[in-house]
Every structure is written in C-alpha cells, then in structure tokens.
Design a protein around this motif. Structure first.
Motif, short mmCIF file in Angstrom:
data_model
loop_
_atom_site.label_atom_id
_atom_site.label_comp_id
_atom_site.label_asym_id
_atom_site.label_seq_id
_atom_site.Cartn_x
_atom_site.Cartn_y
_atom_site.Cartn_z
N VAL A 128 0.84 -1.19 0.00
CA VAL A 128 0.00 0.00 0.00
C VAL A 128 0.88 1.25 0.00
N TYR A 129 1.85 1.23 0.90
CA TYR A 129 2.68 2.41 1.10
C TYR A 129 3.54 2.74 -0.12
N LYS A 130 4.11 1.70 -0.69
CA LYS A 130 4.97 1.94 -1.84
C LYS A 130 4.23 1.86 -3.17
N GLY A 131 2.92 1.58 -3.07
CA GLY A 131 2.09 1.57 -4.27
C GLY A 131 2.46 0.47 -5.25
N PHE A 132 2.60 -0.76 -4.76
CA PHE A 132 2.90 -1.88 -5.64
C PHE A 132 1.83 -2.00 -6.72
N GLU A 133 2.27 -2.24 -7.93
CA GLU A 133 1.30 -2.33 -9.01
C GLU A 133 1.15 -3.73 -9.58
N ASP A 134 2.19 -4.50 -9.51
CA ASP A 134 2.05 -5.86 -10.03
C ASP A 134 2.93 -6.84 -9.24
N LEU A 135 2.86 -8.07 -9.68
CA LEU A 135 3.57 -9.14 -8.98
C LEU A 135 5.07 -8.86 -8.91
N ALA A 136 5.61 -8.24 -9.94
CA ALA A 136 7.05 -7.98 -9.97
C ALA A 136 7.47 -7.11 -8.80
N ASP A 137 6.60 -6.17 -8.42
CA ASP A 137 6.91 -5.31 -7.27
C ASP A 137 7.04 -6.14 -5.99
N PHE A 138 6.10 -7.10 -5.84
CA PHE A 138 6.15 -7.98 -4.66
C PHE A 138 7.40 -8.83 -4.68
N GLU A 139 7.68 -9.39 -5.86
CA GLU A 139 8.84 -10.27 -5.97
C GLU A 139 10.12 -9.53 -5.61
N ARG A 140 10.22 -8.30 -6.10
CA ARG A 140 11.41 -7.53 -5.81
C ARG A 140 11.55 -7.28 -4.30
N GLU A 141 10.41 -6.95 -3.68
CA GLU A 141 10.42 -6.66 -2.25
C GLU A 141 10.75 -7.92 -1.44
N VAL A 142 10.18 -9.05 -1.85
CA VAL A 142 10.47 -10.31 -1.15
C VAL A 142 11.95 -10.63 -1.30
N GLY A 143 12.47 -10.39 -2.47
CA GLY A 143 13.90 -10.59 -2.71
C GLY A 143 14.74 -9.76 -1.76
N GLU A 144 14.35 -8.49 -1.61
CA GLU A 144 15.07 -7.60 -0.70
C GLU A 144 14.99 -8.11 0.74
N LEU A 145 13.79 -8.55 1.09
CA LEU A 145 13.53 -9.04 2.43
C LEU A 145 14.41 -10.25 2.74
N GLN A 146 14.50 -11.17 1.77
CA GLN A 146 15.30 -12.37 1.98
C GLN A 146 16.77 -12.05 2.07
N LYS A 147 17.19 -11.08 1.26
CA LYS A 147 18.58 -10.68 1.28
C LYS A 147 19.00 -10.21 2.66
N THR A 148 18.09 -9.44 3.31
CA THR A 148 18.49 -8.84 4.57
C THR A 148 18.12 -9.66 5.79
N THR A 149 17.18 -10.62 5.65
CA THR A 149 16.78 -11.33 6.85
C THR A 149 17.25 -12.79 6.88
N ALA A 150 17.41 -13.39 5.70
CA ALA A 150 17.81 -14.80 5.68
C ALA A 150 19.27 -14.94 6.11
N PRO A 151 19.57 -16.02 6.85
CA PRO A 151 20.96 -16.22 7.22
C PRO A 151 21.79 -16.47 5.96
N LYS A 152 22.97 -15.97 5.95
CA LYS A 152 23.82 -16.11 4.77
C LYS A 152 24.31 -17.55 4.64
N ARG A 153 24.23 -18.06 3.40
CA ARG A 153 24.75 -19.41 3.17
C ARG A 153 26.17 -19.32 2.60
N ARG A 154 26.97 -20.25 3.03
CA ARG A 154 28.35 -20.26 2.51
C ARG A 154 28.60 -21.52 1.74
#
Ligand SMILES: [Zn+2]
Length: 154
Positions: A128-154
């Motif tokens: 709502v806040y960022k005004g997502f318009e399509d699935l790609a917006d969600f995917e990008r955000e989920v990607g960002e979320l995983q980058k910063t919250t998921a434990p890093k794999r080595r």
C-alpha cells in the motif's frame, strides 16, 4: 494570576514544587489583595508533530490514522498490544526528531518495525505504502527481504 476569590491580579508565589511525576509544577500563590492562597499548575504544552506530505502540504500527526493503516496490514497477525506499542514508539521517535517530519519518514518507521516483527504484515503495508502495481513489485520486495533477513549461506 487572577485570584479566584477576589479577582485581583496581584499575587506572590509562596511555594513551588514538582507535581505529577515532574510533568507539572505546582505553585502555591498568595493574593496580595485579599491574602488568600490558591494553587496553580504549570505544565509543558504537548508539542504537536506535523507531517509534511510529498505534495508539500502539512497535516497534524494522526495517531488513529496511523494505527488504522498498520492494523489493515497486520490483522490478524499482530495483536492489539503490539500495535498500540508500535504506534506509541513511532510517535515518540518522531517527536524526538522535531516538530515536523516527512510523511516518508513515518512510513519508513512503520516498515522498519513490521520488517522485524512479521514479513507478511510488512509486505502488505509496503504494497500500500509503496504503491505496488504488479507481482514484480512484490517479488522484488520479497527478494530484498530475503537478502536482509535470511541467514547467509556459505
Ligand atoms: Zn484575592
């Protein structure tokens, strides 16, 4: 101060002390006209926080509106107490930053907290806040979320 008994406008302060857990100063005054004593309380006026919108318009910070926005995104995932605490913390944080804050700052403060608490509520709010318009917006955000919250794999 006007004397409540005789309406004279002349008094002297005979005692000052903190009251109400230091949020107020209580003063005992003595009317110089009639000699009677009365009490006044002096407290700091609530400083209103003003939100500047992207359009440049300003509006008073609205706690209820902010809570409603968070609630829409977070129900039923976060309970009432968590929401109340979050809104109070955000208001406090904004207040310490000055009398005027950008609306973006308010949105970011919400997103920071939701991100740490609940990724689904975070995505809903962000959409709502960022005004997502399509699935790609969600995917990008989920990607960002995983980058910063998921434990890093080595
Ligand atoms: Zn008087």
């Amino acid at each position: 101060m006007q004397c409540p008994y005789c309406r004279a406008n002349d008094d002297k302060v005979v005692d000052s002390r903190l009251a109400d857990e230091a949020a107020a100063i209580r003063r005992r005054r003595e009317c110089l006209a009639c000699g009677r004593r009365f009490t006044t309380y002096e407290r700091v006026e609530d400083v209103p926080v003003v939100v500047r919108k992207r359009s440049g318009e300003t509006e008073p910070f609205d706690r209820a509106k902010l809570r409603a926005g968070i609630e829409r995104a977070a129900t039923p995932r976060l309970d009432e107490t968590t929401l109340d605490t979050m809104v109070a913390e955000i208001e406090e944080e904004l207040r310490t930053e000055g009398a005027e804050v950008a609306s973006d700052r308010v949105g970011m403060a919400v997103l920071e907290r939701l991100r740490a608490l609940d990724p689904v509520a975070y995505l809903r709010f962000a959409s709502v806040y960022k005004g997502f318009e399509d699935l790609a917006d969600f995917e990008r955000e989920v990607g960002e979320l995983q980058k910063t919250t998921a434990p890093k794999r080595r």
